[in-house]
Every structure is written in structure tokens, then in C-alpha cells.
Design an enzyme around this catalytic site. Structure first.
Site, PDB file in Angstrom:
ATOM      1  N   ASP A 152       5.871  -6.093  58.747  1.00  0.00           N
ATOM      2  CA  ASP A 152       5.868  -4.645  58.909  1.00  0.00           C
ATOM      3  C   ASP A 152       5.765  -4.108  57.481  1.00  0.00           C
ATOM      4  O   ASP A 152       6.740  -4.142  56.730  1.00  0.00           O
ATOM      5  CB  ASP A 152       7.161  -4.164  59.577  1.00  0.00           C
ATOM      6  CG  ASP A 152       7.167  -2.664  59.824  1.00  0.00           C
ATOM      7  OD1 ASP A 152       6.508  -1.939  59.052  1.00  0.00           O
ATOM      8  OD2 ASP A 152       7.834  -2.198  60.760  1.00  0.00           O
ATOM      9  N   HIS A 153       4.573  -3.635  57.098  1.00  0.00           N
ATOM     10  CA  HIS A 153       4.359  -3.338  55.679  1.00  0.00           C
ATOM     11  C   HIS A 153       5.258  -2.216  55.173  1.00  0.00           C
ATOM     12  O   HIS A 153       5.495  -2.100  53.971  1.00  0.00           O
ATOM     13  CB  HIS A 153       2.884  -3.030  55.393  1.00  0.00           C
ATOM     14  CG  HIS A 153       2.389  -1.741  55.971  1.00  0.00           C
ATOM     15  ND1 HIS A 153       1.824  -1.657  57.221  1.00  0.00           N
ATOM     16  CD2 HIS A 153       2.374  -0.483  55.464  1.00  0.00           C
ATOM     17  CE1 HIS A 153       1.480  -0.409  57.458  1.00  0.00           C
ATOM     18  NE2 HIS A 153       1.806   0.328  56.416  1.00  0.00           N
ATOM     19  N   HIS A 198       7.414   0.665  62.658  1.00  0.00           N
ATOM     20  CA  HIS A 198       7.762   1.314  61.395  1.00  0.00           C
ATOM     21  C   HIS A 198       8.943   2.282  61.531  1.00  0.00           C
ATOM     22  O   HIS A 198       9.892   2.246  60.750  1.00  0.00           O
ATOM     23  CB  HIS A 198       6.567   2.087  60.840  1.00  0.00           C
ATOM     24  CG  HIS A 198       5.325   1.273  60.687  1.00  0.00           C
ATOM     25  ND1 HIS A 198       5.343  -0.050  60.300  1.00  0.00           N
ATOM     26  CD2 HIS A 198       4.012   1.584  60.861  1.00  0.00           C
ATOM     27  CE1 HIS A 198       4.106  -0.508  60.249  1.00  0.00           C
ATOM     28  NE2 HIS A 198       3.285   0.463  60.584  1.00  0.00           N
TER      29      HIS A 198
END
Length: 499
Positions: A179-180, A242
Site C-alpha cells: 500500500d504505497h 489507503h
């Protein structure tokens, strides 16, 4: 791995001719290489397209040309990349890949360490993982790690099926679900702000906090992702991963140590405490929107339903706003408001923690109530923290005025703040899974989101499109807060005195 020891590994990137590899992975690896953070390494680019090694080198060089003007360094870096044209369903293709891997392992003395990065369509994740096991690529003396991009499934059932496939080849501690957002500097800073400051942690509860707002807005539309977005929507694309991840970091209890297991354990407890929202309750807690045409930078942009590969009568949401309640001792009664959307006024990700008003206003009886104290955490595009306090207004009267205390990450570190993928790739190479999502987090977040998506999919939204491009979303999102006496804090030019 010792802190100063440089990681060594063979990295296989499936989907090496794709956009993610070119825009994020190659430049991030190059920055690690340039900073001398990598030990011996080699990269095999895996994709269906037929390319020679020389053509692949040219592609890699092109993707990093903005990182440096040192052509010799670019050439040296690119020389560590090799290409394999691959069919993800064919065992013979995996046998050829394994032969290349063994040759590079011996040539570069990589100790059998292998990272498999799946930067391609999610429908192939399970197939690839099973073949890696069946065809011998995971039979190695070193470590083996699987890195997976989102989405991890489309709902809880598909996520369970995918997880079962992957777990035939990799154990949970070998799976790195990216999950950047968790790689962003200021997202990681949430824990430090909370747990390293005596000023905040004693106040971080329902006695002192009125509400917390998390906004992640984009100015872009769906662009060329219409086909994907029609199946996903903002709820699955942003909220399930996110947004809920940021909420978990804001709401978690202090871990007993900063180990991966302890931090994940506290995040999972937050997900378990999330109040489930079902059926007719959804409309009281969540709002969906879809963008209409409008002006962005003085240029007219199309409505979502006019985008390529989008159903002209689409029921897909491009905006979500919601109220999350965490039913535990610390947060009982405190709403966590989230909103995310496309074609909005500004590209920004921001967290606003609004503290409760003081019991008695001594200073502004003639001019109205005192302004609330706010802690604003700027995630992107700017990085930093702003604390809004009240101080005496200049003059002979004892009236207060808001003042800002600001810390800007870029102001201190220049432009060298590590990009999210650079940090996450380095963590994976080092075996640190703290900033990757555990299966328990994935399952619980899907369980929460599925209840909402089920209602929305079965009810046609009659008012779509319901917000103009360039706005901050539909009016119903404002109403969601107003009915409880709150309002969205602006994401740009937040001026407390004018709000």
C-alpha cells in the site's frame, strides 16, 4: 539483517514493460543504487512482450534519465537488468526463467535470495504464485518474498481465494502486500507524532478530540483506467486500503514495541473495533458521488460517464465520504470522517485533528467563540505538520487570534525525501514488513467495505453525476458533517480565522 548490512537479492519484476515498473520501480531501485544502499543484485524483467536484453536496457535507461545526468552510472545500473519473455500459464516458461535465475544467482553471488514483484493485472497473482512453487522457483537456499500490488481481491470472498492460492507457495511473513501510502514519509510520521510527544499522546482520545478528518483528493479523472474503475470505484480503490490504513495508524493503541508484529497487532484491533454499517444504515454514514463535467485549470473536462470505457449510465462512484466510528474505550463517540475523490479542487492528502473547545471562553465574548486547536498532518503534495493555537491579538484588549506553528519536511530535507516505492522496496529487501498490510488487515477491511458496496450496487443512484469537476464533492458530503455540528476543514489555504 543488521542495520548497516546492504541487502542482496535477485529481483524478478513481472510486468516489467508496464507503467508501474517504468514510472516507479526502476527509478526507485536506481535511487537506492545511487545512494549505495544495495549490495549485489540483479533484476529479471518478466513480461509477455518479446524484447532483447539490449532493448530492455534502453527502456530502463529511459525510465531513469531524469534521475541523473551521469551516463556511465545509468549504463552500469542498466547492465544488471535482464529480460525474459514469459507466459504466466506455461510451466516451460517458468523453467526457462528458473534457469536464468540460477545463472544470475551464481554470477552475482546472490545467496539464493529472491524477490518476486507482481506489477501486473491482479487476476494473474494466484496463477503466478502457484507456478513459482510448482516449477521450482521458490526452491532456494536464501529468502523468498512475494510483493503484490493492490487490489488484493475485489471483495472478501475473492481476497480469501487469492490468499489461499498464494499461501500454497509463500508463508504470511513472506508476502508483502504494498500500500504505497504506507511508504509516504508523513504517514509513517503519524506514529512518531503520537508516541514520541508528551504534548499529544495524553490528549489523543475522546476526552480531548472532537473529530478527525482524513482527505485524499485528486484532480485527475479516471484517464485510461475506465475499464478498471468501472469494476472498482472509489470505495474499493481508495477506502478499503489507503483510507482505512491511515485511520488505523491514527486510532491504534501504543504498541509495546516497534516490531512488525506488535504494530500490526494494534492496527488489527482498530479494524475489529470499527462499527459495522449495514443495510439502511449506510445512507446515514456514507455518501457517494460521481463527477460531472467542469473546468479544471480553465479547461473543460468531461463527466465520468463520458470517459473512455465507462458505461454512459454508470452507477460507479468516483467520490466517497464517510463517518467511521471506532467502538472502543479510547475513541467512543469520536467520528473519523474520510473523503476521497477524483476531479476535485486540489490534489492533496491531509489529516486534520480537531480538538474540543475549552469549557469556557474568557477572551472572545465580544467577538464570538475562540478558534479550535488543530493539528494538521500534510501527507502530499507538501509534507509537514501545522499546529493551530490561539494567542493574544495585538492591542490593548485581551482577545485571541489563531497562530500557526509549522514544520515542513522539504524545508528541512530539501528534495531528498525518499519516494514511497523507494522506501517500501528497501524495506522488502531488508525483510521489514512493518509498512506492508497483513492478511488480517486485508480481511477485516474488506469485511467492513463489502457491506457498503453491497447496498450501493443494489441501489441505482438517481442523482449521478452529483458534483462538478473542480469542486470538493457533492453537497451531501457537507450535510453528513453539518448534521452533527461539524464541517470539512479546507484542504487548501486553511485559514482558521476565516472558517
Amino acid at each position: 539483517m543488521a542495520q548497516n548490512e546492504k541487502p542482496t537479492a535477485l529481483i524478478m519484476i513481472f510486468g516489467a514493460t508496464g507503467d508501474l515498473a517504468k514510472r516507479k520501480l526502476f527509478p526507485s531501485l536506481f535511487r537506492l543504487y545511487e545512494k549505495n544502499k544495495l549490495g549485489d543484485f540483479a533484476v529479471i524483467g518478466v513480461a509477455r512482450r518479446s524484447l532483447s536484453n539490449e532493448e530492455f536496457h534502453a527502456s530502463v535507461s529511459q525510465s531513469i534519465h531524469n534521475e541523473t545526468s551521469d551516463q556511465e552510472k545509468i549504463k552500469e545500473f542498466s547492465s544488471k537488468f535482464y529480460y525474459h519473455s514469459h507466459d504466466v500459464t506455461d510451466s516451460d516458461s517458468y523453467a526457462s526463467l528458473n534457469k536464468i535465475a540460477e545463472e544470475l544467482d551464481n554470477h552475482y553471488q546472490l545467496n539464493g535470495n529472491r524477490i518476486f514483484y507482481l506489477a501486473m493485472a491482479p487476476e494473474f497473482f494466484g496463477t503466478i504464485a502457484e507456478h513459482l512453487k510448482i516449477d521450482g522457483l521458490t526452491d532456494t537456499n536464501g529468502f523468498k518474498r512475494l510483493v503484490i500490488e493492490k487490489p488484493f481481491g475485489h471483495d472478501l470472498e475473492s481476497a480469501k481465494k487469492l490468499n489461499k492460492q498464494i499461501r500454497t507457495a509463500f508463508s504470511e511473513d513472506e508476502i508483502y502486500r504494498i500500500d504505497h501510502y504506507l511508504g509516504k514519509e508523513m504517514v509513517q510520521n503519524i506514529e512518531v507524532i503520537r508516541f514520541a510527544n508528551a504534548l499529544f499522546e495524553p490528549l489523543w482520545n475522546n476526552r480531548f478530540i472532537s473529530n478527525i478528518q482524513v482527505t485524499s483528493s485528486e484532480t485527475l479523472g479516471v484517464e485510461e483506467r475506465g475499464r478498471y474503475y468501472e469494476k472498482s470505484g472509489a470505495l474499493r480503490d481508495m477506502v478499503q486500503n489507503h483510507m482505512l490504513q491511515m485511520v488505523s495508524l491514527l486510532a491504534m493503541e501504543p504498541p509495546i514495541s516497534l516490531t512488525t508484529d506488535e504494530i500490526r497487532s494494534e492496527k488489527v484491533r482498530v479494524f475489529r473495533a470499527l462499527r459495522p454499517i449495514k443495510g439502511s444504515e449506510v445512507k446515514d454514514y456514507f455518501v457517494r458521488g460521481q463527477y460531472d463535467k467542469g473546468l479544471m485549470n480553465e479547461k473543460e473536462v468531461p463527466a465520468y460517464r463520458e470517459e473512455d470505457m465507462v458505461n454512459p449510465e454508470s452507477n460507479t462512484e468516483t467520490f466517497v465520504a464517510g463517518k467511521l466510528m471506532i467502538d472502543n474505550f479510547r475513541w467512543a463517540g469520536v467520528p473519523f470522517y474520510i473523503r476521497t475523490g477524483k476531479r476535485m479542487e486540489a490534489k492533496t492528502t491531509k489529516i486534520v485533528v480537531e480538538f474540543k473547545d475549552i469549557p469556557m471562553d474568557l477572551y472572545n465574548r465580544q467577538e464570538g467563540s475562540v478558534n479550535p486547536n488543530l493539528l494538521v498532518i500534510h501527507i502530499q503534495p507538501e509534507e509537514g505538520i501545522t499546529l493551530y493555537l490561539n494567542a493574544k491579538k495585538t492591542g490593548q484588549y485581551m482577545n485571541s487570534t489563531p497562530v500557526k506553528l509549522s514544520y515542513a519536511n522539504k524545508g528541512i530535507d530539501g528534495l531528498n525525501t525518499p519516494e514511497a516505492y523507494e522506501k517500501l522496496l528497501y524495506d522488502c529487501l531488508r525483510g521489514d514488513a512493518t509498512n506492508f498490510t497483513h492478511w488480517d488487515e486485508v480481511a477485516l477491511s474488506w469485511s467492513f467495505v463489502d457491506n457498503i458496496s453491497e447496498v450501493w450496487e443494489n441501489e441505482k443512484e438517481q442523482n449521478f453525476p452529483n458534483y462538478e469537476s473542480g469542486s470538493m464533492g457533492p453537497k451531501a458530503a457537507d450535510d453528513l458533517l453539518e448534521k452533527e455540528g461539524h464541517f470539512w476543514w479546507p484542504v487548501t489555504n486553511l485559514d482558521v480565522e476565516k472558517c
